[in-house]
Design a protein around this motif. Structure first.
Motif, PDB file in Angstrom:
ATOM      1  N   ARG A  42      17.281  55.738  72.550  1.00 29.15           N
ATOM      2  CA  ARG A  42      17.536  55.527  71.124  1.00 29.15           C
ATOM      3  C   ARG A  42      18.405  56.630  70.511  1.00 29.15           C
ATOM      4  O   ARG A  42      18.741  56.564  69.325  1.00 29.15           O
ATOM      5  N   LEU A  43      18.766  57.639  71.292  1.00 36.77           N
ATOM      6  CA  LEU A  43      19.511  58.771  70.766  1.00 36.77           C
ATOM      7  C   LEU A  43      21.012  58.515  70.835  1.00 36.77           C
ATOM      8  O   LEU A  43      21.490  57.745  71.668  1.00 36.77           O
ATOM      9  N   SER A  75      22.059  50.646  71.002  1.00 36.12           N
ATOM     10  CA  SER A  75      23.255  51.059  70.272  1.00 36.12           C
ATOM     11  C   SER A  75      23.971  49.885  69.622  1.00 36.12           C
ATOM     12  O   SER A  75      24.493  50.019  68.504  1.00 36.12           O
ATOM     13  N   LYS A  76      23.982  48.724  70.278  1.00 34.71           N
ATOM     14  CA  LYS A  76      24.739  47.591  69.744  1.00 34.71           C
ATOM     15  C   LYS A  76      24.143  47.034  68.465  1.00 34.71           C
ATOM     16  O   LYS A  76      24.782  46.232  67.781  1.00 34.71           O
ATOM     17  N   ASN A 289      28.934  37.459  64.514  1.00 27.21           N
ATOM     18  CA  ASN A 289      27.526  37.568  64.906  1.00 27.21           C
ATOM     19  C   ASN A 289      27.331  37.444  66.411  1.00 27.21           C
ATOM     20  O   ASN A 289      26.444  36.735  66.899  1.00 27.21           O
ATOM     21  N   GLY A 290      28.176  38.122  67.189  1.00 25.65           N
ATOM     22  CA  GLY A 290      28.023  38.163  68.628  1.00 25.65           C
ATOM     23  C   GLY A 290      28.633  37.011  69.386  1.00 25.65           C
ATOM     24  O   GLY A 290      28.571  36.981  70.622  1.00 25.65           O
ATOM     25  N   SER A 291      29.230  36.043  68.704  1.00 26.74           N
ATOM     26  CA  SER A 291      29.856  34.895  69.360  1.00 26.74           C
ATOM     27  C   SER A 291      31.340  34.857  69.016  1.00 26.74           C
ATOM     28  O   SER A 291      31.794  35.501  68.067  1.00 26.74           O
ATOM     29  N   LEU A 292      32.090  34.072  69.815  1.00 21.33           N
ATOM     30  CA  LEU A 292      33.496  33.897  69.467  1.00 21.33           C
ATOM     31  C   LEU A 292      33.601  33.081  68.197  1.00 21.33           C
ATOM     32  O   LEU A 292      33.034  31.994  68.089  1.00 21.33           O
ATOM     33  N   GLY A 293      34.325  33.611  67.229  1.00 23.69           N
ATOM     34  CA  GLY A 293      34.509  32.911  65.971  1.00 23.69           C
ATOM     35  C   GLY A 293      35.976  32.690  65.681  1.00 23.69           C
ATOM     36  O   GLY A 293      36.863  33.277  66.309  1.00 23.69           O
ATOM     37  N   ALA A 381      30.216  49.909  68.767  1.00 25.41           N
ATOM     38  CA  ALA A 381      28.929  50.536  69.044  1.00 25.41           C
ATOM     39  C   ALA A 381      29.109  51.552  70.162  1.00 25.41           C
ATOM     40  O   ALA A 381      29.907  51.350  71.079  1.00 25.41           O
ATOM     41  N   GLU A 382      28.381  52.647  70.097  1.00 28.42           N
ATOM     42  CA  GLU A 382      28.496  53.703  71.095  1.00 28.42           C
ATOM     43  C   GLU A 382      28.032  53.241  72.471  1.00 28.42           C
ATOM     44  O   GLU A 382      27.180  52.359  72.591  1.00 28.42           O
ATOM     45  N   SER A 383      28.578  53.897  73.503  1.00 32.53           N
ATOM     46  CA  SER A 383      28.231  53.550  74.878  1.00 32.53           C
ATOM     47  C   SER A 383      28.379  54.780  75.763  1.00 32.53           C
ATOM     48  O   SER A 383      29.172  55.682  75.473  1.00 32.53           O
TER      49      SER A 383
END
Length: 395
Positions: A42-43, A75-76, A289-293, A381-383
């Motif tokens: 979670r860091l 992170s996402k 929202n996470g899908s192809l739009g 989002a970080e990775s």
């Protein structure tokens, strides 16, 4: 104990003093391993990079593929907006981090140099915290902003036909979940002529980050690509999508990263279709929202264009499109760049100002003025994903 851990560990650990290594040893021996992993995952990346120096066991844990996956799953859910902008005096390209909550710019970063003219750099897809940057005339760069690593991809083994030039029309990063590999699909178009240039075919190549090499792929593809920039190319759920014209029909061309095949999908509601160059529709691809739009404009000759917002379920099936909402009017002379989690539409207007437009209330939420010209938008989002042979880049 480091402040980062005090925020997420039980209270009893917050009063323990001493060096990081002592704190790590106490945590490791006092808590079950799965609890330790859950806490660390979670860091932020900045803290985890520092904690790799605590001890060998933590270093191995934080660098393990399983932990990298677990960390990104948290992170996402904490994304921010990443805006690419260019400045003409001096000529440079940069990215701005914008808070999802306040829509304030929280940081500006210069883009690593890998081309003679940074103005030509586009964000062409992002995957698991890695940004794919491309100059259509020179090359491709992968950039993990959180770890400060970037990698310039090696030269692609294309042989340019005599008396012709090539441009990179598609360059998309994606993840192969079957083999746990990252790949880049690249499609070049070869041109002949100085003024009235004529396309002379495509060449397709596939890059594998694990082997750090290209291979030629599917030389039978014949397609045309228009407006080759970030708002026409999106990676989503194992597929890299772009807008293309195949056999005089404009459609969605998708590359399956795991099965390494192209899939075509007609647009919804009979729009576009044959002779697309004469139709009065504008289409913008983006992640919703996470899908192809997709935002599809009914008529761009109308000053306040009307748009439909769609999302795609399964590539290859026309009836897999679902219409989310209709936007009756936009501010004049604006280009949509993305859709937020609350349904807000992010736009850039003719003055290069970045706008947030709430479609339900049909009103502007906020206007941001950038140092340069706002051009492309991505949800970031970080990775912890690392590149073999990557280069450190001090922001």
């Amino acid at each position: 104990m480091p402040d980062d851990l005090q925020e997420v560990l039980p209270v009893k650990w917050g009063h323990r003093q001493g060096r990081s290594s002592m704190a790590a040893a106490a945590i490791t021996h006092s808590l079950p391993e799965d609890i330790v992993v859950d806490i660390l995952a979670r860091l932020p990346v900045k803290s985890l990079k520092r904690f790799r120096c605590v001890g060998k066991s933590w270093c191995c844990l934080i660098q393990s593929p399983q932990f990298i996956t677990a960390h990104y799953s948290f992170s996402k859910n904490k994304t921010c907006l990443l805006m690419k902008q260019v400045n003409f005096s001096p000529r440079k390209a940069m990215v701005s981090f914008i808070s999802n909550q306040t829509l304030d710019v929280v940081a500006n970063l210069d883009i690593p140099s890998f081309t003679d003219d940074p103005i030509h750099i586009n964000i062409l897809g992002h995957c698991n915290g890695i940004i794919c940057l491309c100059d259509r005339f020179s090359g491709i760069l992968l950039w993990n902003i959180a770890t400060k690593e970037f990698k310039i991809l090696p030269m692609c083994p294309f042989e340019c036909p005599p008396s012709s030039e090539n441009t990179i029309d598609v360059a998309g990063l994606g993840y192969d979940s079957k083999r746990d590999e990252y790949k880049v699909i690249r499609i070049d178009t070869f041109w002949e002529g100085d003024f009235d240039r004529v396309p002379r075919g495509n060449r397709v190549a596939l890059y594998n980050l694990t082997t750090d090499s290209w291979r030629k792929f599917n030389d039978n593809l014949t397609a045309e690509f228009f407006n080759c920039h970030g708002i026409d190319q999106v990676y989503s759920n194992g597929f890299y999508h772009c807008l293309a014209v195949v056999d005089s029909e404009e459609l969605l061309l998708s590359f399956d990263m795991s099965n390494e095949v192209f899939v075509t999908t007609p647009f919804p509601d009979g729009r576009l279709g044959k002779n697309c160059r004469t139709t009065r529709y504008l289409t913008y691809l983006m992640e919703i929202n996470g899908s192809l739009g997709m935002l599809l404009c009914h008529d761009y000759y109308v000053r306040y264009g009307c748009y439909d917002a769609w999302v795609l379920g399964e590539p290859g099936l026309k009836n897999s499109w679902t219409k989310l909402f209709t936007i009756e009017s936009f501010p004049p002379a604006t280009i949509p760049l993305g859709v937020g989690s609350d349904g807000e539409i992010f736009l850039v207007n003719e003055d290069s100002k970045f706008l947030a437009w709430h479609h339900r209330d049909n009103k502007e939420i906020k206007t941001l003025q950038f140092e340069g010209i706002a051009l492309e938008l991505a949800m970031y989002a970080e990775s912890l994903v690392s590149f073999r042979g990557g280069t450190a880049f001090n922001h």
